[in-house]
Scaffold this motif. Structure first.
Motif, PDB file in Angstrom:
ATOM      1  N   UNK A 171       0.905  -1.110   0.186  1.00 27.63           N
ATOM      2  CA  UNK A 171       0.087   0.095   0.187  1.00 27.63           C
ATOM      3  C   UNK A 171       0.903   1.280  -0.095  1.00 27.63           C
ATOM      4  N   UNK A 172       1.954   1.155   0.804  1.00 26.85           N
ATOM      5  CA  UNK A 172       2.657   2.252   0.966  1.00 26.85           C
ATOM      6  C   UNK A 172       3.754   2.533  -0.101  1.00 26.85           C
ATOM      7  N   UNK A 173       3.933   1.700  -1.123  1.00 23.71           N
ATOM      8  CA  UNK A 173       4.766   1.798  -2.433  1.00 23.71           C
ATOM      9  C   UNK A 173       3.606   2.304  -3.265  1.00 23.71           C
ATOM     10  N   UNK A 174       2.650   1.926  -3.388  1.00 20.93           N
ATOM     11  CA  UNK A 174       1.395   2.416  -4.271  1.00 20.93           C
ATOM     12  C   UNK A 174       1.396   3.906  -4.139  1.00 20.93           C
ATOM     13  N   UNK A 175       1.442   4.456  -2.835  1.00 24.06           N
ATOM     14  CA  UNK A 175       1.320   5.628  -2.527  1.00 24.06           C
ATOM     15  C   UNK A 175       2.587   6.615  -2.836  1.00 24.06           C
ATOM     16  N   UNK A 235      14.835  -1.197   0.286  1.00 22.00           N
ATOM     17  CA  UNK A 235      13.965  -2.207   0.910  1.00 22.00           C
ATOM     18  C   UNK A 235      14.673  -3.467   1.481  1.00 22.00           C
ATOM     19  N   UNK A 236      15.810  -3.801   0.936  1.00 18.15           N
ATOM     20  CA  UNK A 236      16.388  -4.589   1.915  1.00 18.15           C
ATOM     21  C   UNK A 236      16.826  -4.180   3.149  1.00 18.15           C
ATOM     22  N   UNK A 266       7.844 -10.898  -1.062  1.00 18.31           N
ATOM     23  CA  UNK A 266       7.553 -10.968  -2.509  1.00 18.31           C
ATOM     24  C   UNK A 266       6.460  -9.979  -3.023  1.00 18.31           C
ATOM     25  N   UNK A 267       5.427  -9.782  -2.269  1.00 18.85           N
ATOM     26  CA  UNK A 267       4.423  -8.893  -2.590  1.00 18.85           C
ATOM     27  C   UNK A 267       4.928  -7.477  -2.802  1.00 18.85           C
ATOM     28  N   UNK A 268       6.041  -6.893  -1.983  1.00 19.61           N
ATOM     29  CA  UNK A 268       6.396  -5.833  -2.000  1.00 19.61           C
ATOM     30  C   UNK A 268       7.208  -5.811  -3.537  1.00 19.61           C
ATOM     31  N   UNK A 269       7.980  -6.627  -3.711  1.00 18.86           N
ATOM     32  CA  UNK A 269       8.730  -6.639  -5.108  1.00 18.86           C
ATOM     33  C   UNK A 269       7.983  -6.653  -6.326  1.00 18.86           C
ATOM     34  N   UNK A 270       6.700  -7.426  -5.921  1.00 19.21           N
ATOM     35  CA  UNK A 270       5.936  -7.489  -7.248  1.00 19.21           C
ATOM     36  C   UNK A 270       5.094  -5.945  -7.538  1.00 19.21           C
ATOM     37  N   UNK A 276       4.464  -1.104 -10.535  1.00 18.96           N
ATOM     38  CA  UNK A 276       4.345   0.488 -10.596  1.00 18.96           C
ATOM     39  C   UNK A 276       5.675   0.852 -11.446  1.00 18.96           C
ATOM     40  N   UNK A 277       6.412  -0.014 -12.190  1.00 13.57           N
ATOM     41  CA  UNK A 277       7.394   0.340 -12.881  1.00 13.57           C
ATOM     42  C   UNK A 277       8.541   1.086 -12.151  1.00 13.57           C
ATOM     43  N   UNK A 278       8.771   0.918 -11.120  1.00 12.77           N
ATOM     44  CA  UNK A 278       9.878   1.171 -10.387  1.00 12.77           C
ATOM     45  C   UNK A 278      11.135   0.629 -10.662  1.00 12.77           C
ATOM     46  N   UNK A 279      11.196  -0.813 -10.562  1.00 19.63           N
ATOM     47  CA  UNK A 279      12.321  -1.480 -10.941  1.00 19.63           C
ATOM     48  C   UNK A 279      11.980  -2.491 -11.911  1.00 19.63           C
TER      49      UNK A 279
END
Length: 380
Positions: free
Chosen positions: A280-284, A306-307, A322-326, A331-334
């Protein structure tokens, strides 16, 4: 409870001559602003004849946490919550690497800097010169932040705690050597290490650039004690209030960090450390992370950030990785290629080797999904 312990804790002899105070820690704040104050690090460091900033920075390197040093107030802080026993164990590593003689294991040593910018532990007991591992990030900090030279005439105490104004001089391999004074000498804390060199990976060492000082740069005026590292300024700014992403980026630009890939590590640690809702915070914040840049270096810095966040709260966040990496991927960040390249080998560039292995193992389901998706795409 005994207030003093043996500097070498592997020595059980109660009459061992080299003693130091037992390290204390005090956790303050909560949430993203939680931090650990080291109330007696000055006394501990005096017993080791090292400036208090050195073990403090060592803790930050090993824990993947930002540190704050206020020499004038004798206040030394490591971000995050860390108990005294954990820090005491880390201090053992600092003592082994930067204090003990490599030959006789005596803690009665001086740090010397040679003309070729290597650091040597000169033993006052046996006279042996031991090289410091220059690959460790703290070595760079020491080179960039030597204490002020002090006048000759001091002496070494036999108990392990030396006089504050002690000094030494010497030579190694024919080179002139600058002596690193000990005790609680004032340090220029603005010249920190390179954020892109957190930790050490033997295979990647040749690719790690020599830091220019600071997390980004050395101060222009070494006499300006108020000069603060821009990365520390940005971290303090983010932790100091509820700012939106636009304000955070504007502050980074103001500090000259707008396109620096190392800025991402600081931003991610400040925004996501302590988070239990990473996806949720990555999306934000995804637009902010992309705004700093999309080069491979920027993307690897995002993963490294994030590591560090996961390592700081590994029991709670490892399963969420895994969900955070997804989320970073969607979100095309990585990008896919960067993830696959990162997955080839655990690295100590941002976290400890042990944590890196755990993180890579936890990330394997996501990496396998990426590889299978790539194979299906090739097949189509």
């Amino acid at each position: 409870m005994a207030t003093n312990i043996n500097i070498r804790r592997d020595v059980k002899d109660p009459f061992y001559r080299y003693k130091m105070p037992r390290l204390q820690s005090k956790v303050e704040g909560k949430g993203n602003g939680i931090k650990t104050v080291l109330p007696n690090i000055v006394e501990v460091s005096r017993a080791l004849s090292r400036p208090a900033a050195y073990p403090t920075k060592y803790f930050g390197n090993e824990l993947g946490a930002q540190t704050k040093i206020e020499d004038k107030n004798d206040r030394f802080i490591v971000n995050g919550a860390h108990d005294a026993d954990k820090l005491q164990s880390l201090l053992d590593g600092f003592i082994e690497r930067f204090v003990l003689c490599g030959s006789c294991k005596s803690p009665e040593t001086d740090l010397l800097i040679s003309k070729d910018q290597s650091i040597i532990r000169k033993c006052m007991a046996c006279g042996h010169n031991s090289d410091v591992d220059m690959r460790h990030r703290l070595a760079t900090y020491i080179i960039k932040n030597p204490p002020p030279k002090e006048k000759k005439g001091g002496k070494h105490a036999s108990s392990g705690a030396r006089q504050d104004n002690s000094s030494a001089s010497g030579s190694a391999n024919g080179d002139e050597i600058d002596v690193l004074a000990h005790g609680t000498a004032q340090l220029d804390i603005s010249a920190d290490e390179d954020d892109d060199d957190w930790g050490y990976d033997e295979d990647a060492a040749a690719d790690i650039p020599v830091p220019s000082g600071g997390l980004a740069q050395s101060p222009d005026d070494e006499d300006d004690e108020d000069d603060v590292d821009p990365f520390d300024q940005l971290g303090d700014y983010i932790n100091g209030g509820e700012y939106d992403d636009s304000a955070i980026y504007a502050k980074a630009v103001e500090l000259g960090l707008g396109k620096n890939h190392r800025t991402l590590v600081v931003v991610i640690q400040c925004l996501f450390e302590g988070s239990t809702t990473l996806v949720k915070d990555i999306a934000k914040h995804h637009k902010l992370l992309i705004r700093f840049g999309k080069s491979d270096k920027h993307q690897r810095a995002v993963i490294g950030g994030f590591e560090r966040v996961v390592e700081a709260n590994i029991d709670q966040l490892l399963s969420k990785l895994p969900a955070a990496l997804m989320a970073l991927f969607e979100k095309d960040i990585v990008e896919e290629d960067v993830f696959l390249d990162w997955s080839k080998k655990p690295s100590k560039k941002y976290v400890s080797k042990e944590s890196a292995k755990k993180i890579h193992k936890a990330a394997q389901p996501f990496i396998e999904w990426l590889e299978n998706a790539e194979e299906e795409s090739d097949s189509d």
